[in-house]
Design a protein around this motif. Structure first.
Motif, PDB file in Angstrom:
ATOM      1  N   ASP A   1      -6.359  -9.617  -6.825  1.00  0.00           N
ATOM      2  CA  ASP A   1      -5.003  -9.211  -7.241  1.00  0.00           C
ATOM      3  C   ASP A   1      -4.178 -10.454  -7.584  1.00  0.00           C
ATOM      4  O   ASP A   1      -3.484 -10.512  -8.596  1.00  0.00           O
TER       5      ASP A   1
ATOM      6  N   GLY B   1       9.740  -3.051   8.771  1.00  0.00           N
ATOM      7  CA  GLY B   1       8.902  -4.263   8.754  1.00  0.00           C
ATOM      8  C   GLY B   1       8.504  -4.624   7.333  1.00  0.00           C
ATOM      9  O   GLY B   1       8.667  -5.775   6.895  1.00  0.00           O
ATOM     10  N   ASN B   2       8.005  -3.634   6.570  1.00  0.00           N
ATOM     11  CA  ASN B   2       7.668  -3.876   5.157  1.00  0.00           C
ATOM     12  C   ASN B   2       8.880  -4.411   4.409  1.00  0.00           C
ATOM     13  O   ASN B   2       8.780  -5.332   3.601  1.00  0.00           O
TER      14      ASN B   2
ATOM     15  N   VAL C   1       8.272  -8.214  12.053  1.00  0.00           N
ATOM     16  CA  VAL C   1       9.182  -7.296  12.735  1.00  0.00           C
ATOM     17  C   VAL C   1       8.348  -6.498  13.739  1.00  0.00           C
ATOM     18  O   VAL C   1       7.279  -5.993  13.395  1.00  0.00           O
TER      19      VAL C   1
ATOM     20  N   LYS D   1       3.296  -5.394  16.334  1.00  0.00           N
ATOM     21  CA  LYS D   1       3.936  -5.339  15.021  1.00  0.00           C
ATOM     22  C   LYS D   1       4.463  -3.926  14.738  1.00  0.00           C
ATOM     23  O   LYS D   1       3.792  -2.951  15.093  1.00  0.00           O
ATOM     24  N   MET D   2       5.633  -3.818  14.116  1.00  0.00           N
ATOM     25  CA  MET D   2       6.108  -2.497  13.692  1.00  0.00           C
ATOM     26  C   MET D   2       5.169  -1.986  12.612  1.00  0.00           C
ATOM     27  O   MET D   2       4.916  -2.689  11.636  1.00  0.00           O
TER      28      MET D   2
ATOM     29  N   MET E   1      -7.954  -8.146  -2.601  1.00  0.00           N
ATOM     30  CA  MET E   1      -6.605  -8.740  -2.527  1.00  0.00           C
ATOM     31  C   MET E   1      -6.592 -10.131  -3.176  1.00  0.00           C
ATOM     32  O   MET E   1      -5.634 -10.488  -3.872  1.00  0.00           O
TER      33      MET E   1
ATOM     34  N   GLN F   1       0.827  -1.208   0.000  1.00  0.00           N
ATOM     35  CA  GLN F   1       0.000   0.000   0.000  1.00  0.00           C
ATOM     36  C   GLN F   1       0.865   1.263   0.000  1.00  0.00           C
ATOM     37  O   GLN F   1       1.849   1.331   0.742  1.00  0.00           O
TER      38      GLN F   1
ATOM     39  N   ALA G   1       9.441 -12.441   9.501  1.00  0.00           N
ATOM     40  CA  ALA G   1       8.060 -12.386   8.997  1.00  0.00           C
ATOM     41  C   ALA G   1       7.203 -11.421   9.802  1.00  0.00           C
ATOM     42  O   ALA G   1       6.150 -10.991   9.348  1.00  0.00           O
TER      43      ALA G   1
ATOM     44  N   GLY H   1       4.484 -10.727   4.638  1.00  0.00           N
ATOM     45  CA  GLY H   1       4.787 -10.887   6.052  1.00  0.00           C
ATOM     46  C   GLY H   1       3.676 -11.695   6.715  1.00  0.00           C
ATOM     47  O   GLY H   1       2.613 -11.915   6.108  1.00  0.00           O
TER      48      GLY H   1
ATOM     49  N   TYR I   1     -12.113  -5.665   1.569  1.00  0.00           N
ATOM     50  CA  TYR I   1     -10.695  -5.532   1.192  1.00  0.00           C
ATOM     51  C   TYR I   1     -10.019  -6.864   0.855  1.00  0.00           C
ATOM     52  O   TYR I   1      -9.325  -6.977  -0.161  1.00  0.00           O
TER      53      TYR I   1
ATOM     54  N   ASP J   1       1.509 -10.997   8.880  1.00  0.00           N
ATOM     55  CA  ASP J   1       0.210 -10.347   9.112  1.00  0.00           C
ATOM     56  C   ASP J   1      -0.764 -10.504   7.944  1.00  0.00           C
ATOM     57  O   ASP J   1      -1.951 -10.278   8.102  1.00  0.00           O
ATOM     58  N   GLN J   2      -0.258 -10.899   6.768  1.00  0.00           N
ATOM     59  CA  GLN J   2      -1.144 -11.053   5.612  1.00  0.00           C
ATOM     60  C   GLN J   2      -1.549 -12.507   5.365  1.00  0.00           C
ATOM     61  O   GLN J   2      -2.245 -12.826   4.396  1.00  0.00           O
TER      62      GLN J   2
HETATM   63  P1  TYM Z   1       0.983  -3.686   3.545  1.00  0.00           P
HETATM   64  O1  TYM Z   1       1.035  -2.580   2.567  1.00  0.00           O
HETATM   65  O2  TYM Z   1       0.385  -3.412   4.883  1.00  0.00           O
HETATM   66  O3  TYM Z   1       2.421  -4.294   3.775  1.00  0.00           O
HETATM   67  C1  TYM Z   1       3.241  -4.691   2.696  1.00  0.00           C
HETATM   68  C2  TYM Z   1       4.003  -5.939   3.078  1.00  0.00           C
HETATM   69  O4  TYM Z   1       4.798  -5.717   4.250  1.00  0.00           O
HETATM   70  C3  TYM Z   1       4.553  -6.751   5.193  1.00  0.00           C
HETATM   71  N1  TYM Z   1       4.706  -6.200   6.555  1.00  0.00           N
HETATM   72  C4  TYM Z   1       5.492  -6.711   7.500  1.00  0.00           C
HETATM   73  N2  TYM Z   1       6.308  -7.784   7.493  1.00  0.00           N
HETATM   74  C5  TYM Z   1       6.998  -8.045   8.634  1.00  0.00           C
HETATM   75  N3  TYM Z   1       6.920  -7.287   9.760  1.00  0.00           N
HETATM   76  C6  TYM Z   1       6.118  -6.197   9.804  1.00  0.00           C
HETATM   77  N4  TYM Z   1       6.058  -5.449  10.903  1.00  0.00           N
HETATM   78  C7  TYM Z   1       5.351  -5.865   8.636  1.00  0.00           C
HETATM   79  N5  TYM Z   1       4.486  -4.873   8.336  1.00  0.00           N
HETATM   80  C8  TYM Z   1       4.091  -5.095   7.056  1.00  0.00           C
HETATM   81  C9  TYM Z   1       3.130  -7.190   4.905  1.00  0.00           C
HETATM   82  O5  TYM Z   1       2.881  -8.492   5.405  1.00  0.00           O
HETATM   83  C10 TYM Z   1       3.069  -7.122   3.394  1.00  0.00           C
HETATM   84  O6  TYM Z   1       3.574  -8.300   2.825  1.00  0.00           O
HETATM   85  N6  TYM Z   1      -2.977  -6.232   1.898  1.00  0.00           N
HETATM   86  C11 TYM Z   1      -1.568  -5.992   1.709  1.00  0.00           C
HETATM   87  C12 TYM Z   1      -1.207  -5.495   0.323  1.00  0.00           C
HETATM   88  C13 TYM Z   1      -1.728  -6.341  -0.788  1.00  0.00           C
HETATM   89  C14 TYM Z   1      -1.191  -7.577  -1.218  1.00  0.00           C
HETATM   90  C15 TYM Z   1      -1.994  -7.972  -2.314  1.00  0.00           C
HETATM   91  C16 TYM Z   1      -0.125  -8.358  -0.778  1.00  0.00           C
HETATM   92  C17 TYM Z   1      -2.792  -6.042  -1.584  1.00  0.00           C
HETATM   93  N7  TYM Z   1      -2.951  -7.033  -2.522  1.00  0.00           N
HETATM   94  C18 TYM Z   1      -1.751  -9.177  -2.960  1.00  0.00           C
HETATM   95  C19 TYM Z   1       0.105  -9.545  -1.441  1.00  0.00           C
HETATM   96  C20 TYM Z   1      -0.692  -9.943  -2.519  1.00  0.00           C
HETATM   97  C21 TYM Z   1      -1.102  -4.953   2.711  1.00  0.00           C
HETATM   98  O7  TYM Z   1      -1.871  -4.183   3.205  1.00  0.00           O
HETATM   99  O8  TYM Z   1       0.239  -4.934   2.886  1.00  0.00           O
END
Ligand code: TYM
Length: 333
Positions: free
Chosen positions: A138, A22-23, A189, A198-199, A135, A14, A187, A150, A131, A152-153
């Motif tokens: 996608d 984290g991302n 952070v 979560k960060m 996804m 996003q 996975a 990560g 939402y 969280d998804q």
């Molecule tokens: P988003 O934008 O919140 O985060 C992007 C990616 O970063 C990972 N992530 C983390 N990994 C480890 N520790 C953390 N603290 C941390 N914070 C975020 C997320 O797991 C993600 O992989 N819904 C999704 C975006 C999306 C998507 C998709 C992903 C939309 N369509 C299709 C994969 C496939 C999201 O909000 O990620």
């Protein structure tokens, strides 16, 4: 791209501001590595971003920056397809088709929906609720085999699999069932200020969150303030959430194992360790900052890349969408 023997990767992020560490560790740092072995498709998911309130001008700016950032992190638009989600309207269409194979009950169980509804009680809009269907679309539109994310998804990916399976059962084999690709280390952070959380960009205590464009002083300062424990021994163990988190981060950016890290800091205090982690992270991210500035000084090139990416994304996803339209009984020719 488009070596037909390679497996397909899809992932998205996003554009809601500068990416966090984290991302980066949980997802983006893997995106570049996967480009050699797979056909990769990466998207800046602006349509997801508007499920919470955004300032339009900022969203536009953040979307371009996010595109430049994934390039700065090593995503090569000549090797992979990199596009902006709203440039391919097939995503909105897939969302509708898949919504009709998604149950209200399963969406109600999504932990992120519950968390975001609590956070924005004045704007629990239908998009926030559906939402995960967007996804799912996608991912399914590209017949993705693997989805680097990560932890969280994971629940959203599970839902995408269930929806695809249900559609396939209802209408016959149409969508490929994707697998999650979640790193063993990093996975999830955690916040430096509260290592049980979560960060996240929305962390109330901004010292808990490292942004990948933070300068070295800021990064080191935030790590120096990181919450740890009273044992004063660098070792990975249950109940040492803060140190476990710092060891995870240090391990990812230096490539050192936990055993090596424990040996390196044997007999040293947390102060030394925190500074070492901060410096290692800052040095690791330095090239990202430099490349980001370079890309941002050439907006025409960014535009050329995302325009080309959208064309390729439309071409691939149109075939899958058309197949789904046919299966549900729409008149398509
Ligand atoms: P988003 O934008 O919140 O985060 C992007 C990616 O970063 C990972 N992530 C983390 N990994 C480890 N520790 C953390 N603290 C941390 N914070 C975020 C997320 O797991 C993600 O992989 N819904 C999704 C975006 C999306 C998507 C998709 C992903 C939309 N369509 C299709 C994969 C496939 C999201 O909000 O990620």
């Amino acid at each position: 791209m488009e070596n037909t023997e390679k497996k397909i990767i899809f992932s998205g992020i996003q554009p809601t501001g500068t990416f966090t560490l984290g991302n980066y560790i949980g997802a983006i740092s893997n995106w570049a590595k996967l480009q050699e072995e797979y056909n990769c498709i990466y998207s800046i998911v602006d349509m997801h971003a508007i499920t919470v309130k955004q300032e339009p001008a900022k969203l536009r700016q953040h979307t371009i920056e996010a595109y430049a950032l994934i390039m700065a992190c090593g995503v090569d638009p000549n090797k992979s397809i990199a596009f902006i989600q709203s440039h391919n309207t097939n995503h909105a269409e897939a969302n509708w088709i898949l919504s009709c194979s998604t149950q209200f009950g399963e969406l109600s169980r999504m932990t992120q929906f519950k968390a975001k509804s609590e956070k924005h009680p004045d704007d629990i809009n239908a998009g926030l609720f559906t939402y995960p269907v967007l996804m799912a679309g996608d991912i399914l539109l590209y017949n993705a085999d693997l989805v680097p994310i990560g932890a969280d998804q994971k629940q959203h990916l599970e839902l995408a699999r269930n929806v695809a399976q249900r559609f396939n059962q209802k209408y016959s084999e149409t969508f490929k069932i994707p697998e999650p690709y979640i790193p063993d280390v990093g996975a999830r952070v955690m916040s430096l200020a509260d290592p049980t959380k979560k960060m996240s960009k929305s962390d109330e205590n901004q010292n808990g969150c490292i942004y990948i464009l933070d300068d070295k002083d800021t990064i080191v300062r935030k790590f120096k303030k990181a919450v740890t424990d009273s044992e004063a021994k660098v070792r990975y163990a249950q109940g040492k959430d803060g140190i476990n988190n710092l060891m995870t981060i240090y391990s990812v950016v230096t490539g050192k194992s936990f055993d090596e890290i424990e040996r390196e800091f044997d007999g040293k205090g947390y102060g030394d360790f925190k500074v070492a982690v901060g410096e290692a992270v800052a040095d690791h991210l330095e090239p990202v900052r430099t490349k980001f500035a370079e890309y941002m000084s050439d907006k025409a090139y960014i535009k050329e890349c995302y325009t080309k990416g959208a064309e390729a994304a439309r071409r691939i996803s149109s075939k899958v969408l058309r197949k789904a339209y046919k299966k549900v009984g729409f008149v398509i020719d």
